[in-house]
Design a protein around this motif. Structure first.
Motif, PDB file in Angstrom:
ATOM      1  N   ARG A  34     -19.405 -48.612   4.326  1.00  0.00           N
ATOM      2  CA  ARG A  34     -19.556 -48.619   2.868  1.00  0.00           C
ATOM      3  C   ARG A  34     -18.946 -47.351   2.244  1.00  0.00           C
ATOM      4  NH1 ARG A  34     -24.413 -49.407   2.967  1.00  0.00           N
ATOM      5  NH2 ARG A  34     -24.463 -51.663   2.651  1.00  0.00           N
ATOM      6  N   GLU A  35     -19.161 -46.218   2.869  1.00  0.00           N
ATOM      7  CA  GLU A  35     -18.621 -44.964   2.336  1.00  0.00           C
ATOM      8  C   GLU A  35     -17.095 -44.994   2.293  1.00  0.00           C
ATOM      9  OE1 GLU A  35     -20.170 -41.906   4.795  1.00  0.00           O
ATOM     10  OE2 GLU A  35     -22.226 -42.054   4.017  1.00  0.00           O
ATOM     11  N   ARG A  41     -12.183 -47.370  -3.317  1.00  0.00           N
ATOM     12  CA  ARG A  41     -12.287 -47.957  -4.651  1.00  0.00           C
ATOM     13  C   ARG A  41     -12.292 -46.886  -5.739  1.00  0.00           C
ATOM     14  NH1 ARG A  41     -15.377 -50.458  -7.071  1.00  0.00           N
ATOM     15  NH2 ARG A  41     -14.320 -52.340  -7.784  1.00  0.00           N
ATOM     16  N   ARG A  42     -13.025 -45.800  -5.509  1.00  0.00           N
ATOM     17  CA  ARG A  42     -13.062 -44.720  -6.501  1.00  0.00           C
ATOM     18  C   ARG A  42     -11.673 -44.121  -6.699  1.00  0.00           C
ATOM     19  NH1 ARG A  42     -18.119 -43.612  -4.072  1.00  0.00           N
ATOM     20  NH2 ARG A  42     -17.146 -42.158  -2.608  1.00  0.00           N
ATOM     21  N   LYS A  43     -10.954 -43.983  -5.604  1.00  0.00           N
ATOM     22  CA  LYS A  43      -9.595 -43.444  -5.695  1.00  0.00           C
ATOM     23  C   LYS A  43      -8.705 -44.355  -6.528  1.00  0.00           C
ATOM     24  CE  LYS A  43      -5.688 -42.042  -2.808  1.00  0.00           C
ATOM     25  NZ  LYS A  43      -5.167 -41.934  -1.405  1.00  0.00           N
ATOM     26  N   LEU A  44      -8.832 -45.657  -6.316  1.00  0.00           N
ATOM     27  CA  LEU A  44      -8.018 -46.620  -7.076  1.00  0.00           C
ATOM     28  C   LEU A  44      -8.402 -46.632  -8.551  1.00  0.00           C
ATOM     29  CD1 LEU A  44      -8.037 -49.620  -4.571  1.00  0.00           C
ATOM     30  CD2 LEU A  44      -6.171 -48.017  -4.996  1.00  0.00           C
ATOM     31  N   GLU A 151     -17.116 -60.527   2.173  1.00  0.00           N
ATOM     32  CA  GLU A 151     -17.081 -61.290   3.416  1.00  0.00           C
ATOM     33  C   GLU A 151     -17.530 -60.431   4.595  1.00  0.00           C
ATOM     34  OE1 GLU A 151     -13.279 -62.996   4.059  1.00  0.00           O
ATOM     35  OE2 GLU A 151     -13.260 -64.132   2.178  1.00  0.00           O
ATOM     36  N   HIS A 152     -17.119 -59.164   4.584  1.00  0.00           N
ATOM     37  CA  HIS A 152     -17.475 -58.259   5.682  1.00  0.00           C
ATOM     38  C   HIS A 152     -18.984 -58.036   5.745  1.00  0.00           C
ATOM     39  CE1 HIS A 152     -16.826 -55.091   8.618  1.00  0.00           C
ATOM     40  NE2 HIS A 152     -17.578 -54.276   7.907  1.00  0.00           N
ATOM     41  N   ILE A 153     -19.624 -57.932   4.588  1.00  0.00           N
ATOM     42  CA  ILE A 153     -21.082 -57.760   4.566  1.00  0.00           C
ATOM     43  C   ILE A 153     -21.760 -58.943   5.256  1.00  0.00           C
ATOM     44  CG2 ILE A 153     -23.099 -57.685   3.063  1.00  0.00           C
ATOM     45  CD1 ILE A 153     -21.445 -56.124   1.054  1.00  0.00           C
TER      46      ILE A 153
END
Length: 268
Positions: A34-35, A41-44, A151-153
């Motif tokens: 998750r990290e 995502r934060r970078k994007l 999906e991974h979750i």
């Protein structure tokens, strides 16, 4: 009896502690995944321009394609390489087997990278504003991450249930969970990168048209005025045509049946 009860309590508490410890260790694996995903995502989200990141993905995708087609006896399956590149983008001047046959791996990678990068520049050149492509890159990347992450979750949840059976085979379920989770996360990252590149080469960007471009200023517009009047009056609104309206005098009763003069009703 007291000592027996105390011993039983210690054993139960010890077992519960082990259970909680294992739950935390299982969660640590998922938290690590998750990290990494949330950091990406934060970078994007906060970087102004991710174009260089997209170009990096294209280059690395070519490297992965070529490396994945190494033959055991040496060399590469050039036909499969070309077909895989064509599946990403089948455009003009698509390389053929004869173009790369006989080249070493580095040369093949360089040639195919140049092909896809130049095609990507051509796609962007069709837009009037390069900022549109920057926005598309960000949205495609974020939506792809979100889709594959969900999906991974689910996959990790199924894995956690399945490894519990490993204890019957005298194997540590936690170790099996960590080993398989590592491979699954590597595939997740690889699938995200491929999907982003593949989608960007296939997305169609159409300019947004203003309503004034679609509807001429002198176009005849129809409304549901009659239906509204009918609902307000509790019955059917009288039908009127453009001819009737033109023949009505300004001081005559309005043909809509309101009882008002035409100049103060529909002639206003």
């Amino acid at each position: 009896v007291s000592k027996s009860i105390e011993g039983a309590q210690k054993r139960v508490e010890g077992r519960n502690f082990d259970v909680r410890k294992h739950i935390v260790e299982y969660d640590d694996v998922m938290n690590h995944h998750r990290e990494i995903i949330y950091s990406k995502r934060r970078k994007l989200l906060f970087e102004e321009d991710i174009h260089d990141e997209i170009l990096r993905l294209i280059k690395e995708e070519v490297e992965s394609i070529v490396a994945g087609q190494r033959l055991p006896e040496g060399g590469h399956d050039f036909q499969e390489i070309i077909e895989t590149v064509a599946a990403i983008y089948r455009g003009q001047n698509l390389p053929v087997v004869s173009d790369i046959d006989g080249l070493d791996e580095a040369q093949v990678v360089d040639k195919l990278q140049n092909y896809l990068l130049s095609r990507y520049e051509e796609l962007e050149s069709t837009l009037n504003d390069s900022s549109i492509m920057r926005q598309v890159e960000r949205e495609v990347y974020l939506s792809t991450i979100d889709s594959f992450w969900m999906e991974h979750i689910d996959d990790m949840s199924y894995l956690r249930q399945n490894v519990a059976l490993e204890a019957y085979g005298q194997r540590n379920p936690l170790i099996e969970y960590k080993n398989q989770a590592f491979g699954m996360f590597k595939r997740l990252q690889s699938n995200i990168d491929f999907a982003v590149v593949n989608t960007l080469f296939k997305v169609e960007i159409k300019p947004r048209l203003d309503i004034t471009d679609e509807v001429p200023a002198n176009a005849e517009l129809k409304t549901n005025e009659s239906q509204i009047e009918s609902n307000l009056s509790g019955g059917e609104a009288p039908q009127k045509s453009a001819d009737n309206v033109e023949k009505v005098g300004r001081n005559e009763s309005c043909p809509c049946g309101s009882g008002k003069k035409y100049k103060k009703c529909h002639g206003a």
